[in-house]
Design a protein around this motif. Structure first.
Motif, PDB file in Angstrom:
ATOM      1  N   UNK A 115       0.837  -1.200   0.000  1.00 33.28           N
ATOM      2  CA  UNK A 115       0.000   0.000   0.000  1.00 33.28           C
ATOM      3  C   UNK A 115       0.876   1.257   0.000  1.00 33.28           C
ATOM      4  N   UNK A 116       1.921   1.251   0.841  1.00 31.58           N
ATOM      5  CA  UNK A 116       2.794   2.425   0.934  1.00 31.58           C
ATOM      6  C   UNK A 116       3.543   2.663  -0.368  1.00 31.58           C
ATOM      7  N   UNK A 117       4.007   1.594  -1.015  1.00 30.68           N
ATOM      8  CA  UNK A 117       4.725   1.759  -2.271  1.00 30.68           C
ATOM      9  C   UNK A 117       3.804   2.297  -3.359  1.00 30.68           C
ATOM     10  N   UNK A 118       2.565   1.847  -3.356  1.00 34.85           N
ATOM     11  CA  UNK A 118       1.602   2.350  -4.337  1.00 34.85           C
ATOM     12  C   UNK A 118       1.337   3.841  -4.098  1.00 34.85           C
ATOM     13  N   UNK A 119       1.246   4.221  -2.832  1.00 37.68           N
ATOM     14  CA  UNK A 119       1.045   5.627  -2.500  1.00 37.68           C
ATOM     15  C   UNK A 119       2.261   6.451  -2.935  1.00 37.68           C
ATOM     16  N   UNK A 120       3.454   5.910  -2.743  1.00 38.43           N
ATOM     17  CA  UNK A 120       4.669   6.614  -3.142  1.00 38.43           C
ATOM     18  C   UNK A 120       4.704   6.823  -4.655  1.00 38.43           C
ATOM     19  N   UNK A 121       4.296   5.833  -5.414  1.00 36.42           N
ATOM     20  CA  UNK A 121       4.222   5.996  -6.869  1.00 36.42           C
ATOM     21  C   UNK A 121       3.273   7.139  -7.215  1.00 36.42           C
ATOM     22  N   UNK A 122       2.170   7.233  -6.499  1.00 37.23           N
ATOM     23  CA  UNK A 122       1.206   8.296  -6.749  1.00 37.23           C
ATOM     24  C   UNK A 122       1.724   9.678  -6.438  1.00 37.23           C
TER      25      UNK A 122
END
Length: 342
Positions: A263-270
């Motif tokens: 979840x955190x990595x996906x948020x970082x991509x965003x």
């Protein structure tokens, strides 16, 4: 730094640089075209420092070689060439760093011409102007001038390696050790240069110079950690937007379990395109538990710097000044709890 009559100050160094820049802008002799673009780049950098309120950051750049020199000689003033060269190094490096951080956009023709001139200007500042300052400061001691030039060359070589590591690392895959290695290059190397130059100008032997170079490299890492915090504290979020593998981000991701990390990595991509994502990720980075964990991880670095200062010893006033410089850096953003214990 003395109570009676200070023999150096950041303002004095910046005034000297402004005078140099303004003189270059008026140049009419051989190489005048290069002089003028260097002068405009230098004065523009000084204007941006004033506009951004970057005084504390500049103080750290300027102070280190003066304090190192003072610990050995009792008189920091002769370290001025090292302090000036260190600022010039950052004039060049920050321009190149800004290029890599900037969001891509198609430039207009006039912008392209200006950008090309600025890039040539900072190369001239890095390769010519800094060397000229060092040679002038050691006019009667060519062997010492050579040692200073070698420090400048070493700094650029290691800093380029560190910056390349920074450009190729990703937060999702980089380890804390890899990030620290990059920091030792891209920011540690110029501070290592500044400290070593201060020692060379004070007449230290090679072993002492090596020790101060190592101290400067570690102090530069501390400065980079604080610079990472500044990006968050200012709300600029350039590192988050660019996906930069900062130590704060890498340690945060490492602390998460499998699903949480996804979840955190996906948020970082965003974060690349979404201001809301950047705000949310920054909030996660600055949760008290995360800040305390980060402080615990960086505590040994800070303790080691203080221990090295005590081990080196020297004139008490400047030893105290070095301790204060480390503490000032640690406390630039107190809300981040850097250096906190427990």
């Amino acid at each position: 730094m003395t109570a009676g009559a200070p023999t150096w100050s950041s303002d004095a160094v910046l005034r000297r640089l402004r005078g140099t820049g303004e003189g270059l802008v008026r140049s009419t002799g051989p190489g005048a075209a290069a002089d003028r673009v260097m002068g405009r780049a230098l004065t523009g950098f000084l204007d941006r420092i004033a506009g951004r309120g970057s005084g504390p950051a500049v103080d750290g750049i300027v102070a280190l070689p003066f304090l190192v020199h003072g610990t050995h000689s009792g008189d920091p003033a002769p370290a001025e060439p090292a302090a000036v060269a260190h600022v010039l190094w950052w004039v060049s490096a920050r321009y190149v760093d800004d290029l890599s951080d900037a969001a891509p956009r198609p430039p207009a023709a006039a912008d392209t011409d200006s950008a090309d001139q600025d890039l040539l200007a900072v190369f001239g500042i890095a390769c010519h102007l800094a060397t000229e300052v060092l040679d002038e400061g050691c006019r009667d001691d060519p062997a010492r001038a050579l040692r200073l030039r070698q420090e400048l060359s070493r700094a650029w070589h290691l800093a380029i390696a560190g910056q390349l590591a920074d450009l190729t690392a990703t937060a999702a895959t980089a380890s804390a050790e890899e990030v620290m290695d990059g920091y030792l290059g891209k920011t540690g190397a110029p501070y290592a240069m500044a400290a070593a130059m201060g020692a060379v100008l004070a007449g230290c032997d090679e072993a002492r110079v090596d020790a101060w170079r190592d101290f400067g490299a570690r102090f530069g890492v501390l400065r980079q950690l604080v610079n990472d915090q500044r990006d968050i504290a200012s709300g600029r979020y350039e590192d988050l937007r660019n996906g930069t593998a900062t130590l704060m981000v890498v340690q945060y991701l490492t602390s998460l379990s499998g699903p949480e990390r996804v979840v955190a990595e996906k948020l970082l991509v965003g974060c690349a395109d979404s201001a809301a994502a950047r705000e949310e990720f920054a909030a996660r980075l600055t949760e008290p538990s995360q800040l305390r964990a980060f402080a615990a991880a960086t505590g040994p670095l800070i303790d080691g710097l203080h221990a090295s200062i005590d081990e080196a010893g020297g004139v008490a006033e400047y030893v105290t000044g070095l301790h204060a410089l480390v503490d000032q850096t640690v406390n630039l953003y107190p809300d981040f709890l850097l250096g906190a214990r427990g």
